[in-house]
Design a protein around this motif. Sequence first.
Motif, PDB file in Angstrom:
ATOM      1  N   ASP A  16       0.853  -1.193   0.000  1.00  0.00           N
ATOM      2  CA  ASP A  16       0.000   0.000   0.000  1.00  0.00           C
ATOM      3  C   ASP A  16       0.892   1.247   0.000  1.00  0.00           C
ATOM      4  N   ILE A  17       0.266   2.425   0.026  1.00  0.00           N
ATOM      5  CA  ILE A  17       0.985   3.680  -0.229  1.00  0.00           C
ATOM      6  C   ILE A  17       2.196   3.947   0.658  1.00  0.00           C
ATOM      7  N   ASP A  18       2.325   3.215   1.772  1.00  0.00           N
ATOM      8  CA  ASP A  18       3.460   3.497   2.651  1.00  0.00           C
ATOM      9  C   ASP A  18       4.811   3.039   2.091  1.00  0.00           C
ATOM     10  N   TYR A  19       4.784   2.331   0.956  1.00  0.00           N
ATOM     11  CA  TYR A  19       6.090   1.997   0.362  1.00  0.00           C
ATOM     12  C   TYR A  19       6.718   3.230  -0.285  1.00  0.00           C
ATOM     13  N   MET A  20       5.855   4.217  -0.571  1.00  0.00           N
ATOM     14  CA  MET A  20       6.310   5.355  -1.378  1.00  0.00           C
ATOM     15  C   MET A  20       7.082   6.363  -0.544  1.00  0.00           C
ATOM     16  N   ASP A  21       7.784   7.217  -1.248  1.00  0.00           N
ATOM     17  CA  ASP A  21       8.470   8.342  -0.630  1.00  0.00           C
ATOM     18  C   ASP A  21       7.548   9.548  -0.770  1.00  0.00           C
ATOM     19  N   GLY A  22       6.986   9.994   0.333  1.00  0.00           N
ATOM     20  CA  GLY A  22       6.058  11.133   0.279  1.00  0.00           C
ATOM     21  C   GLY A  22       4.800  10.822  -0.511  1.00  0.00           C
ATOM     22  N   PHE A  23       4.409   9.574  -0.513  1.00  0.00           N
ATOM     23  CA  PHE A  23       3.192   9.120  -1.219  1.00  0.00           C
ATOM     24  C   PHE A  23       3.221   9.408  -2.724  1.00  0.00           C
ATOM     25  N   ALA A  24       4.411   9.487  -3.288  1.00  0.00           N
ATOM     26  CA  ALA A  24       4.519   9.743  -4.732  1.00  0.00           C
ATOM     27  C   ALA A  24       4.664   8.420  -5.473  1.00  0.00           C
ATOM     28  N   ASP A  25       3.842   8.248  -6.507  1.00  0.00           N
ATOM     29  CA  ASP A  25       3.976   7.074  -7.379  1.00  0.00           C
ATOM     30  C   ASP A  25       5.407   6.994  -7.919  1.00  0.00           C
ATOM     31  N   PHE A  26       5.809   5.806  -8.273  1.00  0.00           N
ATOM     32  CA  PHE A  26       7.112   5.585  -8.909  1.00  0.00           C
ATOM     33  C   PHE A  26       8.275   6.037  -8.031  1.00  0.00           C
TER      34      PHE A  26
END
Length: 649
Positions: free
Chosen positions: A197-207
Amino acid sequence: MITVKVFGDPIPTGAVTATVPQRDRVEHLQVSVAEKTITFVYKLGTEDVVYGLGETMGRVNKRGGHYISFNTDTAEHEDSNPSLYASHNFLIVWGRETFGLFFDSPAKTEFWVDHQGSGELRVVCHSRDLRLYQIAGERPYEICRTFLKAIGPGYLPPRWAFGYGQSRFGYAKEQDFLDVVRGHEEKGFPLDYICMDIDYMDGFADFTFHPQRFPDPKGLVEKLKDRGIRLVPIVDAGIKIAPGDPVYESGLKGGHFCRDREGGCFRAAVWPGWTHFPDFFNTKAREWFGKQYKFYTDFGFEGFWNDMNEPAIFYSQYSRTKKLGFFLDMFLGEKRKEEKARAMERDYKSFYHDMDGRRLRHYDVHDLYGALMTRASSEGLRKLLPHRFLLFSRSSYIGAGRYGGIWTGDNTSKWEHLLLNVRHMPSLNMCGFLYSGADTGGFMGNCDRELLLRWLAFSVFTPLMRNHAGKFTKDQEAYRFEGPEDFRSILTLRYRLLPYLYSEFMKASLEGDMFMKPLSFVYEDPTVVPIEDQLMVGDSLMIAPVVTQGATGRRVYLPEPMTMVRWDGDTFTCEAMDRGWREISVPLGQVVFFIPEGKLLPVGKAITNTAQYDTEDLTLLGTGNSYRLYTDDGLTHHCDLQNIVTLTK
Ligand code: MIG
């Protein structure tokens, strides 16, 4: 037989791929065209059944409801809520007269189906541009198959996508994923993938990956793949406004974002804060977006889920000044809710698409946005990966079922939503979404052991079988609960049934057929018409899931003699049964299902991962003589009905 009547100058929605003859007349319905709407009215017979409308609330027979196709991010899955995440404007009237209709319009479309006893079907398209498809046929199933053939063959997921998936909004670092794998391994529970889920992202940014919490995505993918587990990252619709970020910069430079009235890039806030929305209506923007998935495929990812693509908006400049920036409307009072809905409408009216030269106001084509995101990612992934990939989306429109699957969004851990899941499956199948499922166990709220076991016992039969839970809810992974043998039993059954489920799914997708059907599609027996808590799954299987708290079994109707099969975690016990009503005991942890007379159902060995899948030594349950088994390597794009071997008893 399917024909189309064109009103105004509709954009191509891509829903129907077949060449369909045009006609000038509208059969059955009264039509009135006003300044901004077209209204269709049909007087329903008292016994008429209305099927269709895919992802909407209510029952499988849509009578009694008011439904609005206007894709909405909403956790309020209650009958009072007319709009969920999708627009599936296909319906079938079955009774005195029988016919199918598909209102192919990406604008808001309202359906009143004998609402408050009005006795009429009333459809209002909030646009003068529309393709109205009319489908003739004797019976609902026939109409459905004609429609499914017209919208083209369904998306084909890889075989591992039929394994069990675990997910949770809250897994935030490498170790969380390793723990989930270990949790399943230690208990001997099968597992095939884990969603990120979104917590893998840096600052919730895709890619992006968070550099500290996911220092080595490639290493993690490989480590888990060695244990048979794939990771499936989420991708949100909005692109974070982040100067210097290569995705943001290339989107800006390429002119790939939706425009505001003044021609600048439209800004809306979602998880990452301010974002721009990719203009999925534009071919170049779709290509650009699809290419971005290379970021993930280079790390070895082969599966994705697309979220927030209604598109959901937490707030815009306007709603922020009005202090209407909320995202959980269920916590708002009625008045604030209305204000928020108005602000949303205003937002959707304030940005524009460039559909390859044709300027469109978002509001007028709103319902197609998520579907076009799915198309963009699907077409991109098709180029990036040599084989089939997992892809499912939250928002959808008819036709998107060629590009990916869907899940039904933020449900709640309650029994009503297990029943809703049962009702959704045939309706989604009618609209071409065969690869679908709900959040097993429920997203909002806390799931208890009994509900999770019963829900899993139903999800065994849904193509997408994913346990997903929301942030701050109680742990919902199967291995967290007491009495692991019951969970092992049900999860193992899923894998033993894979040869059948996979084969029936592939045949249905390739043939333009349904995978899960109401009983009334198969049996001409008036008793089955109101039965909506039993379903046909493929050609050799009827299910009757337990959806009631505290129940130790349930009443089941057999429209013909069948073999009842009881799975107790170790063995299948078969018992012949006559036609009629039966009281069946179904203890927690067991699963009972039925094979119609003259049919066979192949089951495989107990495995814990689809990598161990094989079709040697299948056991054939039931009283039939032969079964047509579809086989392939589970990855190839070259799927055709030649790949069928006939198994005989
Ligand atoms: O605003 O990514 O439906 O499955 O866990 C909520 C967080 C955003 C909504 C999805 C849900 C997902 C959640 N997302």
